[in-house]
Design an enzyme around this catalytic site. Sequence first.
Site, mmCIF file in Angstrom:
data_model
loop_
_atom_site.group_PDB
_atom_site.id
_atom_site.type_symbol
_atom_site.label_atom_id
_atom_site.label_comp_id
_atom_site.label_asym_id
_atom_site.label_seq_id
_atom_site.Cartn_x
_atom_site.Cartn_y
_atom_site.Cartn_z
ATOM 1 N N ARG A 58 17.441 -38.324 -19.538
ATOM 2 C CA ARG A 58 18.178 -37.189 -20.092
ATOM 3 C C ARG A 58 17.803 -35.837 -19.478
ATOM 4 O O ARG A 58 18.676 -35.058 -19.101
ATOM 5 C CB ARG A 58 17.948 -37.089 -21.620
ATOM 6 C CG ARG A 58 18.755 -38.068 -22.416
ATOM 7 C CD ARG A 58 17.966 -38.526 -23.618
ATOM 8 N NE ARG A 58 16.916 -39.411 -23.145
ATOM 9 C CZ ARG A 58 17.081 -40.730 -22.958
ATOM 10 N NH1 ARG A 58 18.206 -41.279 -23.295
ATOM 11 N NH2 ARG A 58 16.114 -41.487 -22.481
ATOM 12 N N THR A 59 16.511 -35.549 -19.417
ATOM 13 C CA THR A 59 16.115 -34.191 -19.007
ATOM 14 C C THR A 59 16.560 -33.915 -17.573
ATOM 15 O O THR A 59 17.188 -32.895 -17.288
ATOM 16 C CB THR A 59 14.590 -34.024 -19.157
ATOM 17 O OG1 THR A 59 14.232 -34.422 -20.473
ATOM 18 C CG2 THR A 59 14.162 -32.586 -18.932
ATOM 19 N N LYS A 87 0.825 -38.968 0.009
ATOM 20 C CA LYS A 87 -0.157 -38.741 1.077
ATOM 21 C C LYS A 87 -1.298 -37.859 0.595
ATOM 22 O O LYS A 87 -2.156 -37.457 1.376
ATOM 23 C CB LYS A 87 0.518 -38.057 2.275
ATOM 24 C CG LYS A 87 1.657 -38.836 2.880
ATOM 25 C CD LYS A 87 2.282 -38.003 4.015
ATOM 26 C CE LYS A 87 3.737 -38.362 4.238
ATOM 27 N NZ LYS A 87 4.444 -37.318 4.966
ATOM 28 N N ARG A 108 8.539 -32.101 -14.468
ATOM 29 C CA ARG A 108 7.966 -33.003 -15.478
ATOM 30 C C ARG A 108 6.761 -33.663 -14.837
ATOM 31 O O ARG A 108 6.833 -34.141 -13.693
ATOM 32 C CB ARG A 108 8.963 -34.057 -15.925
ATOM 33 C CG ARG A 108 8.262 -35.115 -16.781
ATOM 34 C CD ARG A 108 9.191 -36.056 -17.458
ATOM 35 N NE ARG A 108 9.945 -35.396 -18.508
ATOM 36 C CZ ARG A 108 10.727 -36.049 -19.361
ATOM 37 N NH1 ARG A 108 10.874 -37.361 -19.258
ATOM 38 N NH2 ARG A 108 11.382 -35.398 -20.298
ATOM 39 N N HIS A 136 7.667 -29.616 -24.595
ATOM 40 C CA HIS A 136 8.961 -29.955 -23.989
ATOM 41 C C HIS A 136 9.964 -28.932 -24.530
ATOM 42 O O HIS A 136 10.818 -29.248 -25.348
ATOM 43 C CB HIS A 136 9.338 -31.387 -24.383
ATOM 44 C CG HIS A 136 10.440 -32.008 -23.574
ATOM 45 N ND1 HIS A 136 11.221 -31.306 -22.685
ATOM 46 C CD2 HIS A 136 10.900 -33.295 -23.540
ATOM 47 C CE1 HIS A 136 12.104 -32.128 -22.129
ATOM 48 N NE2 HIS A 136 11.922 -33.340 -22.636
HETATM 49 N N1 CP Z 1 14.347 -36.674 -24.421
HETATM 50 C C1 CP Z 1 13.855 -36.822 -23.162
HETATM 51 O O1 CP Z 1 13.013 -36.042 -22.690
HETATM 52 O O2 CP Z 1 14.397 -37.875 -22.501
HETATM 53 P P1 CP Z 1 14.025 -38.308 -21.009
HETATM 54 O O3 CP Z 1 12.568 -38.751 -21.027
HETATM 55 O O4 CP Z 1 14.966 -39.416 -20.682
HETATM 56 O O5 CP Z 1 14.184 -37.103 -20.137
#
Ligand code: CP
Length: 308
Positions: A58-59, A87, A108, A136
């Site tokens: 999603r993100t 590397k 992320r 998040h």
């Molecule tokens: N909700 C969320 O962060 O989903 P993903 O891990 O799929 O990005």
Amino acid sequence: MTSLKGRDIISIRDLSKEEIELILSEADKMLPIAEGRETSEILRGKILATLFFEPSTRTRLSFETAMLRLGGGVIGFSTTEGTSVMKGESLSDTIKVVEGYADVIVIRHPYEGSAKLAAEVSAKPVINGGDGAGQHPTQTLLDLYTMKREAGGIDDKIIVLLGDLKYGRTVHSLSYALALFNTEIRLVSPPSLKMPEEIIRDLKELGAKVKEYTSLKEAIRGADILYVTRIQKERFPDPTEYIKVAGSYRIDLTILRDVKESLIIMHPLPRVDEIAPDVDKTKHAKYFIQSFYGVPVRMAILKLILVG
Ligand code: CP
């Protein structure tokens, strides 16, 4: 006048209530573009880099959709396989290179504090797409947007946060944001996965009404929003500890017999087994529309950071 132009978004605590409300109202304007009913070129010529050192559906995809819907371009990686991280390139060197290729960076990473480090070395704005068990913030913004649209608002709501409150970064970010509104926060988790004490202390200092429950049935009585999270298996230092708590809670049709008619169920997704699939067709289930709202909200964030 509030402006997010050129700003990093590392923690939800970087944003005031006024700035959060600005993003949510900008997301309303983005909705027809997110749905493909209107088009926009407002970010034409701008480039987003998505650096995902950890899995995501999603993100990453909603950030990329958001950028493309606004006429911008996207570069990035969804795994470190095939990058020079393999590397031995450091995070700060990777960021210093990518800032030369892009106008804004979403990162992320499995380690808490990594997005903050990236923001410190980057001259371009950095957005935290999830750092370990830390924060998040853009998930929180889409969660708040979902509450606004699907529960009729945020103020005066009773919100149950259920699941892995120890390692779940979405509930850490969300609880800080809820503390800015007039909400009642009810926490329910397996005993070993309780909300960290320092977060509860912070929430109380911010004036939040927050209470821990041992019974889910009791916690959801009269609640307006049930926010479910999965157990974050990947964050357990000891796999046997995960086995002890796996499957320890599950939302099914039986538990929904005694809830408010208007209760909405949210989940940041992915789900494992904590919501039974037959809940999906009930009027309570809002988790798929919630994941869609990631698009207009992230469009709003990109527009406000890049254009103002
Ligand atoms: N909700 C969320 O962060 O989903 P993903 O891990 O799929 O990005």
